[in-house]
Design an enzyme around this catalytic site. Sequence first.
Site, mmCIF file in Angstrom:
data_model
loop_
_atom_site.group_PDB
_atom_site.id
_atom_site.type_symbol
_atom_site.label_atom_id
_atom_site.label_comp_id
_atom_site.label_asym_id
_atom_site.label_seq_id
_atom_site.Cartn_x
_atom_site.Cartn_y
_atom_site.Cartn_z
ATOM 1 N N SER A 487 0.814 -1.208 0.000
ATOM 2 C CA SER A 487 0.000 0.000 0.000
ATOM 3 C C SER A 487 0.853 1.267 0.000
ATOM 4 C CB SER A 487 -0.951 -0.050 1.204
ATOM 5 O OG SER A 487 -2.004 0.861 1.065
ATOM 6 N N ASP A 498 10.523 6.095 -9.718
ATOM 7 C CA ASP A 498 10.153 6.847 -10.916
ATOM 8 C C ASP A 498 10.929 8.158 -11.023
ATOM 9 O OD1 ASP A 498 8.356 4.914 -11.721
ATOM 10 O OD2 ASP A 498 6.640 5.873 -10.747
ATOM 11 N N LYS A 512 -0.625 -4.472 -3.305
ATOM 12 C CA LYS A 512 -1.954 -3.962 -2.947
ATOM 13 C C LYS A 512 -2.082 -2.530 -3.461
ATOM 14 C CE LYS A 512 -5.324 -3.229 0.686
ATOM 15 N NZ LYS A 512 -5.706 -1.880 0.180
#
Length: 712
Positions: A487, A498, A512
């Site tokens: 999560s 990124d 998740k």
Amino acid sequence: MSLTAALRRFPRQAFLWQAFLQRATIIAILLLASSSALAEPQSISEPKPTSEQRQAAAEVADALRYGHYADVKLDDAWSLRTFQRYLDYLDPQRAYLLYRDVEEFRQPLQTKLDDVLYDGDLEDVFALYQRYQERLEARLEWVLAKLEGGLDYAYDTNERLIIDRKDEDWEHTNSALDTLWEKRLENAALSLSLSGQSDQEVEDALRQRYEGQLSRIRQTNAEDIFGVFMAAVTSSIDPHTDYLSPRQGESFDIQMRLSLEGIGALLQSDGEYVKVASLVPGGPAEKAGVLKPADRIIAVGQDNNGEMVNVVGMRLDDVVELIRGPKGSTVRLDVIPAESVDTTRSQVVKITRDTVKLEDQAASSEVLEFERDGRKQKVGVIKVPAFYVDFDAWQAGDENYRSSTRDVAKEIEKLKKQDVDGIVLDLRGDGGGALQEANSLVGLFIDRGPTVQVRDADGRINLYGDTESGMLYDGPLAVMVDRLSASASEIFAGAIQDYGRGLVLGSDTFGKGTVQVLNELSHGEIKLTRAKFYRISGESTQLRGVEPDIVYPSLLDAELIGESSLDNALPWDTVRDVQYRHYGKPWRYLETLRARHRDRILDDPNFVYLQRQAELSRQLREQQTSVSLNREQRQKEMDAIEAEQLSLENQRRRALGLELLDSWVDARGEGMEENGGVPADHTTEKDDPIDRAEVLESAEILLDYRELSQPS
């Protein structure tokens, strides 16, 4: 405002702490391992659906159809899937219901469960459960009659028992189930006998087990039946959508406040067993280091000398009640370790109950020192157990409210004062938490920018991120993750990757990538998957999780733990990426970093052990589909498996100059007491040697990255 109220007022944060609920609701209905019978069902007093349950069923149908993230169609195809799921909840091992029982209810239910929900016509649903209960009661009475006559197994046949029968056909006759149950009973007796119990102790233990099951099943009420059916309904859509009965909702609220006095372990049903789903960071079990995810609990005892109560086949909520208790008291658990293939190898562990407090989850740091190129280099390591925030203090306007971001910021300041050459952020085992904390924590390492995209059920995409200018730390960074990082942890790790802000190291994360909201019903509540997370690159974190730049071998089996191991998990997909800058380009150096990593761990005893143990566990899982009912053969197979595991452990110990073990079952307990050959200044009391080896290697990789990426 209470935490629960805050969640309902701010639904986009309602997934907070959700990774702790990865595979089941905290207090879920555990179905007893299955049912079958000797005689035809007899008429008994049957619980009836209530008007409140009928209304709640219709409300759940509307919530799924109009509120769920997925495009849910409650049609014949869905009904067929849900009917099968209901049967799987009732009798997963095909050990109680007969073929004719299933066929009798197929016509009225198989393609009509959508109508059942909307119309509240729950009679046939309840009747199927009643048939299951009658078969179960009759079978338990049959087993107890067998025990009353005494067991006289010689354990000298060549028969084997299939471990997992979920894909087997339904038996057509009671005599066929009798044959199956003769094997099941013999296997249960043999398992206890091989664990060192006398014949009388074996019979007493089995009698307690089945009498307990019979007593509990006879207490089944309408709420139990409705809860089981609703579990089948909601889980047919996705694994994180759940119906919570009024009682379950109360337990959910307790867990959200993290004020539950117990051991700090979240449990789920796994066939006849209760399994550890995850450990609450900072909780008693996590601190004690005696439980691990996927461990199975087979008995519970109170204090130091209380009788061990067998919980195999016991309802999950009843097991939870046994484990709960007042702060300061002791509970004893008889546990089959996750890595144990044979159920005869269990260990009794003690845990002192306590209340899980926010401060127990606080971030902490340490400094590691290395000698490189004739100079001492230092790496700071910050452990982040959870993405927490004191919602009550925050809502009250307290300027000094506690949060993971604030605590990490303090640790960064401490490390900067010590002139560290880089920082490793350890998110292993971090199941997530508040979305706002994932955003603000990323903000410590970037100068403004988006962190995550959230797409809702209507297709709208909201962009969340750091809005404050400046960054607290701009030096070399690495993020450690594992299969239990979920999560919010995945949002953070994905954003760092990124942005090119640092390296991600470890194993694939949980996967998740969905957001749940909690909605009240007229009777109970529904935890509904309402949105989905996407990285700023456009990739979902759902199902696939975050793939590390450098992968470590993992003892957490992806077939057993993680989103991909759950039925009906929502798929991975992508949305359009957003504009963002690159702070660095770690991918330029990955080939060199991986080569240096491979060279370092080639002969590292802990990493060699990790790799070989992971491979062995996978092989054993694939090969061990049945167990022998022959004592000599069973012992031989068990000894062979443990010999392989012991050999791997002792190879590691021999290379580290540690004392060798005589038995593989001794390995777990001693891991907390040794340092794995790591220099004393690189150890902490609570680290086991494998975990410690990963921390040290991550620091080495970060120093390599610093060297390669610095301007020449």
